[in-house]
Design an enzyme around this catalytic site. Structure first.
Site, PDB file in Angstrom:
ATOM      1  N   LYS A  12       1.012  -1.087  -0.134  1.00 61.00           N
ATOM      2  CA  LYS A  12       0.006   0.101  -0.019  1.00 61.00           C
ATOM      3  C   LYS A  12       0.956   1.467  -0.043  1.00 61.00           C
ATOM      4  O   LYS A  12       1.699   1.291   0.990  1.00 61.00           O
ATOM      5  CB  LYS A  12      -0.837   0.195   1.240  1.00 61.00           C
ATOM      6  CG  LYS A  12      -1.933   0.942   1.313  1.00 61.00           C
ATOM      7  CD  LYS A  12      -3.082   0.696   0.040  1.00 61.00           C
ATOM      8  CE  LYS A  12      -4.401   0.286   0.669  1.00 61.00           C
ATOM      9  NZ  LYS A  12      -5.010  -0.219  -0.436  1.00 61.00           N
ATOM     10  N   THR A  57      -3.386  -5.327   0.632  1.00 60.76           N
ATOM     11  CA  THR A  57      -2.775  -4.000   0.874  1.00 60.76           C
ATOM     12  C   THR A  57      -3.728  -3.302   2.003  1.00 60.76           C
ATOM     13  O   THR A  57      -3.083  -2.253   2.486  1.00 60.76           O
ATOM     14  CB  THR A  57      -2.498  -3.011  -0.514  1.00 60.76           C
ATOM     15  OG1 THR A  57      -3.808  -2.922  -0.988  1.00 60.76           O
ATOM     16  CG2 THR A  57      -1.815  -4.085  -1.554  1.00 60.76           C
ATOM     17  N   HIS A 240      20.019  27.451 -11.565  1.00 60.78           N
ATOM     18  CA  HIS A 240      20.726  28.666 -12.130  1.00 60.78           C
ATOM     19  C   HIS A 240      20.089  29.850 -11.801  1.00 60.78           C
ATOM     20  O   HIS A 240      18.732  30.078 -11.910  1.00 60.78           O
ATOM     21  CB  HIS A 240      20.849  28.550 -13.530  1.00 60.78           C
ATOM     22  CG  HIS A 240      21.227  27.195 -13.879  1.00 60.78           C
ATOM     23  ND1 HIS A 240      22.718  26.678 -13.858  1.00 60.78           N
ATOM     24  CD2 HIS A 240      20.666  26.120 -14.651  1.00 60.78           C
ATOM     25  CE1 HIS A 240      22.816  25.296 -14.008  1.00 60.78           C
ATOM     26  NE2 HIS A 240      21.684  24.949 -14.599  1.00 60.78           N
TER      27      HIS A 240
HETATM   28  O1  LIG Z   1      28.607  24.002 -10.532  1.00 56.52           O
HETATM   29  C1  LIG Z   1      28.588  23.569 -11.708  1.00 56.52           C
HETATM   30  N1  LIG Z   1      28.895  22.382 -12.309  1.00 56.52           N
HETATM   31  C2  LIG Z   1      28.756  21.986 -13.628  1.00 56.52           C
HETATM   32  O2  LIG Z   1      28.724  20.874 -13.893  1.00 56.52           O
HETATM   33  C3  LIG Z   1      27.998  23.169 -14.338  1.00 56.52           C
HETATM   34  N2  LIG Z   1      27.724  23.226 -15.784  1.00 56.52           N
HETATM   35  C4  LIG Z   1      27.213  24.365 -16.059  1.00 56.52           C
HETATM   36  O3  LIG Z   1      26.856  24.635 -17.263  1.00 56.52           O
HETATM   37  N3  LIG Z   1      27.265  25.146 -15.033  1.00 56.52           N
HETATM   38  C5  LIG Z   1      27.823  24.345 -13.982  1.00 56.52           C
HETATM   39  N4  LIG Z   1      27.907  24.630 -12.591  1.00 56.52           N
END
Ligand SMILES: O=c1[nH]c(=O)c2[nH]c(=O)[nH]c2[nH]1
Length: 286
Positions: A12, A57, A240
């Protein structure tokens, strides 16, 4: 050529359990999502529909709730061990049990009032099998960010490389980590708090030349600080943050205005381990 039944299990998934301990004036609250998966001699039901060995279950779900009443709910690892051992010891056809738990945090506002605290989800996976018991603790969705002390350069360039080298960037991630314990009797809550503190401390204090380097530093700090932990696996999405070009507006941008990226994202994964510990059970590698 023969067609045969391969590996299988059943259980479950995602039983939501909220437990209130009404001891004295102040209540304790535990909020769990519990998944049970059992394996063993289950060929008959797959091959002929003979259910003589198939604990429903639905019963597993009931057991979760009944155990909460009978035994209380402490740390997720402890509750998982209790359940996994119960299924393996009471069902002769069952030789393996994996109990996966997510624990949602609630911050106390008063004796019986709480606010959901969303900075991470605590996780545990308990496996009881013929070859032994394995307890894996972890967390996910812990979002961390450094506004500086992060560089990324020195990487190979080919004709498709456009990324500018940087000596100052935002480093941000949502930590997903799981770590396996050497034994099955740690002080679970204290161990978890210590591991989380080590992860956060290493993220904050590491001057980073890559998220990979930060990953290793975080794992290393956990193993240094917590002797009860054998090995840790980390998955760190690189959240990013792009410096916005403000030059069309006659403005400079000295690392102040960023666009938070969504997708795609770099995904950095790695394991940090002690070289003198017993190998993990197969479940660890899933
Ligand atoms: O810390 C990072 N590692 C990566 O492997 C990577 N690749 C990327 O484009 N930016 C980053 N930054």
């Amino acid at each position: 050529m023969a067609i045969v039944l391969g590996r299988n299990r059943y259980g479950k998934a995602e039983t939501r359990l909220v437990h209130v301990r009404r001891g004295g004036d102040s209540h304790e609250l535990v909020d769990l999502n519990v998944s049970v998966a059992l394996s063993g001699d289950l060929a008959a039901t797959h091959l002929s529909g003979d259910n003589a060995g198939v604990l429903p279950t639905d019963t597993m779900k009931n057991t979760v709730y009944a155990f909460a009443r009978e035994h209380g709910v402490g740390a997720p690892e402890a509750f998982g061990l209790l359940l996994a051992r119960h299924f393996v010891t009471t069902q002769p056809q069952i030789s393996g049990a994996e109990v996966t738990l997510e624990a949602y945090g609630w911050e106390r506002l008063g004796p019986h009032s709480f606010r959901r605290s969303g900075d991470h989800v605590r996780t545990a996976v308990v496996t009881v099998a013929e070859h032994g018991t394995q307890v894996v603790s972890g967390l996910k969705d812990l979002v961390l960010l450094n506004t500086t002390d992060s560089e990324f350069h020195g990487y190979p360039r080919d004709r498709y490389t456009t990324l500018p080298e940087t000596t100052d960037r935002i480093l941000a991630t949502a930590v997903a980590a799981r770590w396996r314990h050497l034994g099955d009797a740690a002080g679970w809550d204290e161990s978890f708090a210590g591991a989380k503190q080590a992860l956060v401390g290493a993220f904050v204090e590491t001057y980073s030349y890559s998220l990979q380097q930060t990953l290793y530093a975080m794992g290393e700090r956990v193993l240094r600080d917590r002797p009860e932990i054998a090995e840790i696996r980390l998955a760190l999405p690189n959240r990013h943050h792009y410096l916005v070009d403000l030059s069309p507006f006659g403005l400079d941008n000295p690392q102040e205005v960023f666009q938070a990226g969504d997708r795609p994202y770099g995904l950095i994964e790695g394991t940090v381990t002690r070289d003198d510990v017993p190998a993990a059970g197969a479940e660890w590698y899933l």
